[in-house]
Design a protein around this motif. Structure first.
Motif, PDB file in Angstrom:
ATOM      1  N   GLY A  10       0.801  -1.224   0.000  1.00 11.59           N
ATOM      2  CA  GLY A  10       0.000   0.000   0.000  1.00 11.59           C
ATOM      3  C   GLY A  10       0.829   1.268   0.000  1.00 11.59           C
ATOM      4  O   GLY A  10       0.297   2.367  -0.181  1.00 11.59           O
ATOM      5  N   THR A  11       2.159   1.153   0.216  1.00 13.45           N
ATOM      6  CA  THR A  11       3.042   2.321   0.165  1.00 13.45           C
ATOM      7  C   THR A  11       3.068   2.879  -1.260  1.00 13.45           C
ATOM      8  O   THR A  11       3.250   2.132  -2.220  1.00 13.45           O
ATOM      9  CB  THR A  11       4.473   1.945   0.586  1.00 13.45           C
ATOM     10  N   LYS A  12       2.884   4.198  -1.407  1.00 12.28           N
ATOM     11  CA  LYS A  12       2.957   4.826  -2.727  1.00 12.28           C
ATOM     12  C   LYS A  12       4.352   5.407  -2.921  1.00 12.28           C
ATOM     13  O   LYS A  12       4.849   6.153  -2.084  1.00 12.28           O
ATOM     14  CB  LYS A  12       1.902   5.917  -2.902  1.00 12.28           C
ATOM     15  N   VAL A  13       4.958   5.047  -4.062  1.00 14.34           N
ATOM     16  CA  VAL A  13       6.328   5.470  -4.360  1.00 14.34           C
ATOM     17  C   VAL A  13       6.305   6.372  -5.593  1.00 14.34           C
ATOM     18  O   VAL A  13       5.737   6.012  -6.632  1.00 14.34           O
ATOM     19  CB  VAL A  13       7.222   4.244  -4.640  1.00 14.34           C
ATOM     20  N   THR A  14       6.892   7.563  -5.465  1.00 17.64           N
ATOM     21  CA  THR A  14       6.986   8.513  -6.579  1.00 17.64           C
ATOM     22  C   THR A  14       8.448   8.594  -7.010  1.00 17.64           C
ATOM     23  O   THR A  14       9.336   8.773  -6.172  1.00 17.64           O
ATOM     24  CB  THR A  14       6.489   9.906  -6.157  1.00 17.64           C
ATOM     25  N   PHE A  15       8.672   8.453  -8.330  1.00 15.07           N
ATOM     26  CA  PHE A  15      10.060   8.413  -8.798  1.00 15.07           C
ATOM     27  C   PHE A  15      10.154   8.847 -10.262  1.00 15.07           C
ATOM     28  O   PHE A  15       9.165   8.806 -11.011  1.00 15.07           O
ATOM     29  CB  PHE A  15      10.622   6.988  -8.660  1.00 15.07           C
TER      30      PHE A  15
END
Length: 316
Positions: A10-15
């Motif tokens: 459920g962790t959202k990662v922006t990259f």
């Protein structure tokens, strides 16, 4: 470089990412910084390119790292790239997914719409991925959109979106209603893609999807998108020829584009499937007759003007 973040389901990662071929020129295939929009994925959410989740979970905030991946991990990259390119071009990624998702879409149309991606799809190659981790958000720190939900959450959201679409339709807000129906359809398609085709759970989701797609088509009729209605209803009819409402909406769209024979054929099928529709069909056929008479009269006037010889002309 920042601290090592915590990664859970459920962790959202922006990259940001850059993808390059392993050739002498290190040919760039995609670069999110050039587009100006970073990528977002949710950990544990069945993202098509699982290797990216693994790589990102090894990184720190603001770290830039380069990874070489063999064809075992890069085979689905062209499908991911297509979605990202369409979003960057301002095209609606949902439209691409509404009929079929991912692999099914590729086999149906034999092309992804980008020659370099078609080449990679036919002959997968090792790739370099340069990733820059920008932000990591835990599930409680952001509002999760439909794509970020798990299957049960998606399934729970469908009736809510369906109801919101119906309310907007009744208020005459057809374009807004289509957005609700499309979001609900995509939720269902994501769940359905994990079920075995034609078995009971898959068929239940298929029936729910038909209801939403036909509601979507009712909005399109009111928005004068007649050919799109014909396309969507034909998709349903080809797979499930007993859905009466699909024939009825397609017939109404055929009327609007003066396809008389096709409209009459669809209305005949409507009555075969549900004789109780006789009154509505009779009304629509009367409209069809009137419209065809008007069109024929317009055509005669047009052709008469085109072929009538000019008076007093004669040869020079």
């Amino acid at each position: 470089m920042g601290d090592m973040p915590r990664f859970i389901t459920g962790t959202k990662v922006t990259f940001h990412f850059r993808t390059q071929l392993c050739d002498d020129e290190r040919t760039v295939i995609d670069d999110s910084k050039v587009v100006g929009t970073p990528m977002e994925v949710v950990i544990g959410n069945m993202f098509k390119l699982e290797i990216w989740e693994t790589l990102l979970c090894s990184m720190r905030i603001n770290e830039v790292a380069e990874f070489w991946c063999d064809t075992t991990h890069t085979g689905l990259y062209p499908l991911v790239s297509k979605s990202m390119r369409r979003i960057a071009e301002g095209k609606d990624a949902v439209e691409w997914q509404i009929h079929t998702c991912g692999m099914a879409n590729m086999f149906a149309y034999h092309t992804l719409g980008y020659p370099d991606l078609d080449e990679l799809m036919k002959e997968p190659k090792p790739l370099f991925f340069i990733l820059e981790l920008i932000k990591v958000q835990q599930p409680s720190e952001y509002n999760r959109e439909s794509w970020a939900l798990n299957d049960q959450e998606r399934l729970n959201k469908v009736p809510m979106l369906h109801g919101q679409g119906n309310k907007l339709y009744k208020e005459g807000l057809f374009e807004e209603a289509t957005e609700k129906y499309k979001e609900a359809i995509v939720c269902l398609k994501n769940i359905q893609s994990k079920e075995k085709a034609w078995e009971a759970p898959w068929l239940k989701l298929e029936k729910m999807g038909h209801t939403l797609t036909l509601n979507y088509c009712q909005c399109l009729l009111r928005m004068a998108e007649y050919y799109e209605v014909i396309e969507h209803t034909s998709d349903i009819i080809n797979q499930h020829p007993g859905v009466m409402k699909a024939y009825y909406l397609r017939a109404k769209a055929h009327i609007e584009v003066w396809n008389e024979a096709e409209a009459r054929q669809d209305y005949s099928r409507v009555l075969d499937l549900d004789p109780g529709m006789k009154k509505l069909v009779k009304r629509d056929l009367a409209i069809l007759t009137t419209r065809m008479e008007e069109k024929n009269q317009e055509d005669k006037t047009t052709y008469k003007g085109m072929f009538e010889p000019a008076r007093g002309g004669g040869l020079p």
